[in-house]
Design a protein around this motif. Structure first.
Motif, short mmCIF file in Angstrom:
data_model
loop_
_atom_site.label_atom_id
_atom_site.label_comp_id
_atom_site.label_asym_id
_atom_site.label_seq_id
_atom_site.Cartn_x
_atom_site.Cartn_y
_atom_site.Cartn_z
N VAL A 54 0.86 -1.18 0.00
CA VAL A 54 0.00 0.00 0.00
C VAL A 54 0.89 1.23 0.00
O VAL A 54 1.83 1.33 0.80
N VAL A 55 0.62 2.17 -0.90
CA VAL A 55 1.33 3.46 -0.97
C VAL A 55 0.37 4.56 -0.52
O VAL A 55 -0.74 4.67 -1.05
N LEU A 56 0.81 5.36 0.44
CA LEU A 56 0.04 6.52 0.89
C LEU A 56 0.75 7.79 0.43
O LEU A 56 1.90 8.04 0.80
N GLU A 57 0.07 8.60 -0.36
CA GLU A 57 0.62 9.86 -0.87
C GLU A 57 -0.24 11.02 -0.37
O GLU A 57 -1.46 10.98 -0.49
N SER A 58 0.41 12.04 0.19
CA SER A 58 -0.34 13.15 0.78
C SER A 58 -1.03 14.02 -0.26
O SER A 58 -2.01 14.68 0.04
N ALA A 59 -0.51 14.04 -1.48
CA ALA A 59 -1.10 14.87 -2.53
C ALA A 59 -1.39 14.00 -3.75
O ALA A 59 -2.32 13.21 -3.73
N ARG A 60 -0.59 14.17 -4.80
CA ARG A 60 -0.72 13.35 -6.00
C ARG A 60 0.58 12.60 -6.25
O ARG A 60 1.66 13.06 -5.85
N VAL A 61 0.52 11.49 -6.91
CA VAL A 61 1.72 10.74 -7.27
C VAL A 61 2.70 11.66 -8.00
O VAL A 61 2.33 12.37 -8.93
N GLY A 62 3.96 11.70 -7.52
CA GLY A 62 4.97 12.56 -8.13
C GLY A 62 4.82 14.03 -7.79
O GLY A 62 5.40 14.89 -8.46
N PHE A 63 4.11 14.35 -6.71
CA PHE A 63 3.86 15.75 -6.35
C PHE A 63 5.13 16.51 -6.03
O PHE A 63 5.27 17.69 -6.36
N GLY A 64 6.08 15.88 -5.35
CA GLY A 64 7.28 16.58 -4.89
C GLY A 64 8.37 16.60 -5.93
O GLY A 64 8.12 16.77 -7.13
N ALA A 65 9.61 16.43 -5.48
CA ALA A 65 10.76 16.55 -6.38
C ALA A 65 10.68 15.57 -7.54
O ALA A 65 11.17 15.86 -8.63
#
Length: 426
Positions: A54-65
């Motif tokens: 399970v992957v939990l991302e706070s925004a969207r996939v690839g949101f950061g760097a």
């Protein structure tokens, strides 16, 4: 909802159905905190091996760097192998050196296997602004060849003039095993590959608490994941509160990028005829490349502490015009910032907070390839073969001088010193 920053990458991203937010209590083998390259690469390697991920991302996939960087596949680490050998010894250098070029190989394998449309182009140039830097590139070539890279060519001043339409450089090192990509589209493609392999991804699901234990419990505002293992992969976007131990020995930093309007095809071809990506050898380096639609994407500089500068265009366009004065008057369509995580040693930080809680972070601006290596290493470690993971985990994690309050001014002072040396050519 937290959406992507207004970048060229977001504007040209491949369409995909957004992943849902977590709204229930679920169980899995491995919970990955963070949907950037570290988390995605790790989840994909694990899912391919049959783990329930399970992957939990706070925004969207690839949101950061991962979705904002220069898109360059640069081999090795932020500290090269000669520094690693002098700092950590021959055994550490031998082990880390054996992995220097693996991340790029993993990316190319992913693109091919899952048919990821991310504009991959082969070849990268390290360009020298003076003869001291050229000598460093000669040493780099020898060092990299010792560890198996046979795709390197030194270019003299005349040769680099044929590859880049700029008069700034005295030479270069061409690495044909480097290259460039649309990084956000690579991240999206890897996320879809995780789903294809049975993994679950939840966007808009920031983690608020990790309860250590066996099993561990990872909580979001509206759900929770009970997992045998947890991998913390938030990097510069993890924040200081979720796991304070990880924040003490790292510092978020911002870098700035602009993308011009599309250039006429003949103009773009003259700038970089072979369509290589380019980075210079300064301490605070500039980097640039052409996009698939003939924009020049140009980045550089560092903002310590990851503040967003008021005017990215004002900071970057003069650098671009110093390199390519023939672009005077070209319109800039996009300008954005992205944060990466800096460590004192400039080496990535891998390790364990508990026997079942792992972390990987701190690529110090050199993360596109190393994050993909990291994913393979964590999969090896959870499978019971931690030798390569521990080669990184054994590296010391130094605190910044002055602690958290003074890490920004102290680091900026050091950067100013090296920037002066760059300008003086010493």
């Amino acid at each position: 909802m937290t959406e992507h920053t207004e970048s060229y990458y977001a504007a040209s991203a491949n369409e995909y159905a957004p992943f849902p937010a977590l709204t229930e209590s679920i169980h899995c083998d491995v919970c990955v905190v963070g949907g950037g390259f570290t988390g995605l690469s790790s989840a994909l390697h694990l899912a391919e091996q049959g783990y329930d991920v399970v992957v939990l991302e706070s925004a969207r996939v690839g949101f950061g760097a991962s979705g904002r960087n220069g898109g360059q596949l640069v081999n090795s680490y932020s500290r090269d192998i000669d520094v690693i050998e002098s700092s950590y010894g021959a055994d550490a250098a031998k082990m880390l050196g054996s992995m220097m070029f693996e991340g790029g190989e993993i990316i190319r394998e992913r693109i091919s296997r899952y048919r990821i449309d991310c504009d991959y182009r082969e070849g990268g140039l390290f360009v020298a602004l003076n003869h001291r830097q050229m000598s460093t590139l000669e040493e780099q070539k020898a060092n990299w060849e010792r560890y198996g890279n046979s795709q390197l060519t030194l270019l003299d001043e005349e040769a680099i003039g044929r590859e880049v339409a700029s008069e700034r450089y005295v030479g270069a090192l061409l690495d044909r095993s480097g290259g460039h990509i649309h990084p956000l589209n690579l991240a999206i493609g890897e996320a879809q590959a995780i789903k294809l392999n049975g993994g679950r991804i939840f966007e808009q699901s920031p983690v608020v608490k990790i309860e250590h234990g066996s099993p561990a419990i990872v909580k979001t505002a509206h759900g929770q994941v009970t997992a045998r293992y947890v991998l913390i992969a938030g990097n510069a976007y993890l924040g200081d509160k979720l796991e304070p131990k990880l924040a003490k020995r790292s510092m978020p930093c911002g870098t700035q990028i602009v993308a011009t309007a599309p250039l006429p095809a003949d103009v773009a071809k003259k700038l970089i005829p072979a369509n290589y990506c380019v980075e210079d050898c300064n301490y605070l380096l500039d980097y640039y490349r052409l996009t698939a639609d003939n924009r020049l994407l140009y980045g550089g500089g560092v903002v310590y502490g990851a503040r967003d500068p008021d005017d990215v265009e004002r900071l970057i366009v003069p650098k671009m015009l110093k390199t390519f004065p023939q672009l005077e008057g070209v319109k800039v369509d996009y300008r954005w910032t992205g944060n990466f995580l800096l460590t004192m040693s400039r080496m990535p930080q891998f390790g364990r907070l508990e026997n079942n809680i792992y972390y990987m972070q701190g690529y110090s601006g050199h993360g596109v390839t190393c994050t993909h290596l990291a994913g393979r290493l964590i999969a090896e470690a959870l499978r019971g073969d931690a030798e390569r993971f521990d080669a990184f985990a054994r590296l010391p994690h130094y605190p910044f001088p002055g602690g958290r309050n003074l890490r920004i001014p102290f680091t900026a002072m050091g950067a100013a010193y090296y920037s002066l040396r760059d300008r003086l050519g010493v």
